[in-house]
Each structure stands twice: as structure tokens, then as C-alpha cells.
Design a protein around this motif. Structure first.
Motif, PDB file in Angstrom:
ATOM      1  N   ILE A  86      -8.155   3.531  -2.734  1.00  0.00           N
ATOM      2  CA  ILE A  86      -6.858   4.102  -3.118  1.00  0.00           C
ATOM      3  C   ILE A  86      -6.835   5.591  -2.785  1.00  0.00           C
ATOM      4  O   ILE A  86      -6.061   6.345  -3.356  1.00  0.00           O
ATOM      5  CB  ILE A  86      -6.554   3.884  -4.623  1.00  0.00           C
ATOM      6  CG1 ILE A  86      -7.639   4.494  -5.510  1.00  0.00           C
ATOM      7  CG2 ILE A  86      -6.340   2.422  -4.937  1.00  0.00           C
ATOM      8  CD1 ILE A  86      -7.264   4.580  -6.983  1.00  0.00           C
ATOM      9  N   ILE A  91      -1.499   7.056   0.140  1.00  0.00           N
ATOM     10  CA  ILE A  91      -1.570   6.657  -1.275  1.00  0.00           C
ATOM     11  C   ILE A  91      -1.599   7.892  -2.170  1.00  0.00           C
ATOM     12  O   ILE A  91      -0.908   7.945  -3.190  1.00  0.00           O
ATOM     13  CB  ILE A  91      -2.780   5.735  -1.528  1.00  0.00           C
ATOM     14  CG1 ILE A  91      -2.590   4.405  -0.789  1.00  0.00           C
ATOM     15  CG2 ILE A  91      -2.979   5.495  -3.024  1.00  0.00           C
ATOM     16  CD1 ILE A  91      -3.822   3.520  -0.760  1.00  0.00           C
ATOM     17  N   ILE A 157      -1.657   0.043  -0.467  1.00  0.00           N
ATOM     18  CA  ILE A 157      -3.020  -0.294  -0.901  1.00  0.00           C
ATOM     19  C   ILE A 157      -3.512  -1.541  -0.172  1.00  0.00           C
ATOM     20  O   ILE A 157      -4.652  -1.589   0.306  1.00  0.00           O
ATOM     21  CB  ILE A 157      -3.082  -0.477  -2.436  1.00  0.00           C
ATOM     22  CG1 ILE A 157      -2.899   0.868  -3.147  1.00  0.00           C
ATOM     23  CG2 ILE A 157      -4.411  -1.114  -2.854  1.00  0.00           C
ATOM     24  CD1 ILE A 157      -2.724   0.773  -4.660  1.00  0.00           C
TER      25      ILE A 157
END
Length: 198
Positions: A86, A91, A157
Motif C-alpha cells: 500500500i 496509493i 491496491i
């Protein structure tokens, strides 16, 4: 004839041993850990009640859930120590926007019960009458932006981890983890869609 039978038997046994399949299972435990880290970065460290909730959560044995009788005949090579990444620039960028939006706008509305967490990992206005008229458009815009970022981060993700097909599972994992990490007093939807206060 005996030689032919021996060669055939050896060939069949060799083929069976060589039939190692690589099954890429969705790493649920790793996804939960990643979701918890992401959520903590957005809303801050979880409080004592949420920590107790997580400690009380049963830890299912994933290998039992995934046992396949064919694996006894054809062993499967499973990825070990799977991590869900992540920490990509995309992200992190989404996470920063969500954190800022939470701190500047959404925290107040979660605390007042005006908004709640849906059972599909989104945010919804639960009680618009709890919001002053002058703030309603700002809240509507914040919820729209939040849900757009949430959809984007679940997709990102999955893509960042090389499995775009995991997007629905990532979203489902986040749905349960948003609720598990919710503060006492926040509202969330149960599985039937009814609002419940934590």
C-alpha cells in the motif's frame, strides 16, 4: 511387454509429480493488515475499544478454509509471506487526500452521526438534518470525493499488487476493517443495510 509397462508406469508417476499447480489465493490476512495500516493513517490510531474488538476477532486458519482434496494428489505451490503493498505513490496520494478530508471535514460528521460507514466500504450521509443548512453542500461534496477516492484506492491496491481481479476482495476486506476500526459512537451499516451505532 513388461518393459513397456514399466516405462508407462514411470511416465505416469513422473507426470503426476510434475503436476505442481500454482494457486494464487487472495491473501486475506495480509489484506486485513494492510487495510488496518491504511485506515489508521487516515483516521489516526485506533482507540482501546477498537483494539479490544480486534483482539477478540477469531483468527480462522486459512489453510483449513482452503483445503482442496486435489492438493493431496497434485501439490500446490503457495506463495509464502504474502504482503499487500500500500506504499505506491498513487496509493499514498489518495491516502493523503483522505486523511486531510477526514481531519478537515468528515471527522466532525462521523462523530455527530450525520454520516456513517456503509457495508460496501463507502461513506453515506445518514442524517442530513443533523448538519447545519450552510454546511450541507460542503458535506455532500466531501462524501462524493471520499467515495471516489475509496473506489480508486481499492482498485489501485489490487493493480499495485499485480492482481486487478482482487479489487472486489480488497473492497470487501476494507468494508469490514473500516467498521472494525470505527470509533465508538460512529454509525455503520450491518449486513442487511440497517444503521447501527458502534
Amino acid at each position: 511387454m513388461k518393459m513397456l509397462r514399466t516405462v508407462l508406469t514411470f511416465s505416469v508417476l513422473t507426470a503426476l509429480v510434475a503436476c505442481v499447480t500454482i494457486n494464487v489465493y487472495f491473501p486475506e490476512a495480509a489484506a486485513e493488515e494492510a487495510a488496518d495500516r491504511f485506515i489508521e493513517n487516515v483516521i489516526g490510531p485506533e482507540d482501546a475499544a477498537a483494539a479490544e474488538d480486534n483482539a477478540a476477532r477469531p483468527q480462522a486458519s486459512h489453510w483449513i478454509q482452503r483445503l482442496n482434496p486435489l492438493d493431496l494428489l497434485f501439490p500446490a505451490a503457495h506463495a509464502q509471506n504474502v504482503n499487500i503493498d500500500i506504499n505506491t505513490p498513487q496509493i499514498r496520494s489518495i491516502q493523503q487526500r483522505m486523511e486531510q478530508r477526514f481531519q478537515n471535514t468528515l471527522r466532525t460528521y462521523f462523530n455527530s452521526g450525520a454520516v456513517g460507514l456503509t457495508n460496501d466500504a463507502m461513506v453515506e450521509i445518514r442524517d442530513l438534518s443533523a448538519v447545519p443548512l450552510a454546511e450541507r453542500n460542503q458535506l455532500k461534496a466531501a462524501v462524493t470525493e471520499e467515495n471516489s477516492d475509496r473506489r480508486a484506492v481499492y482498485r489501485e491496491i489490487a493493480v499495485a499488487n499485480g492482481h486487478p481481479e482482487w479489487e472486489d476482495q480488497i473492497r470487501s476486506t476494507f468494508a469490514s476493517r473500516w467498521i472494525a476500526n470505527a470509533r465508538s459512537g460512529w454509525y455503520y451499516q450491518n449486513s442487511s443495510g440497517a444503521w447501527v451505532q458502534k
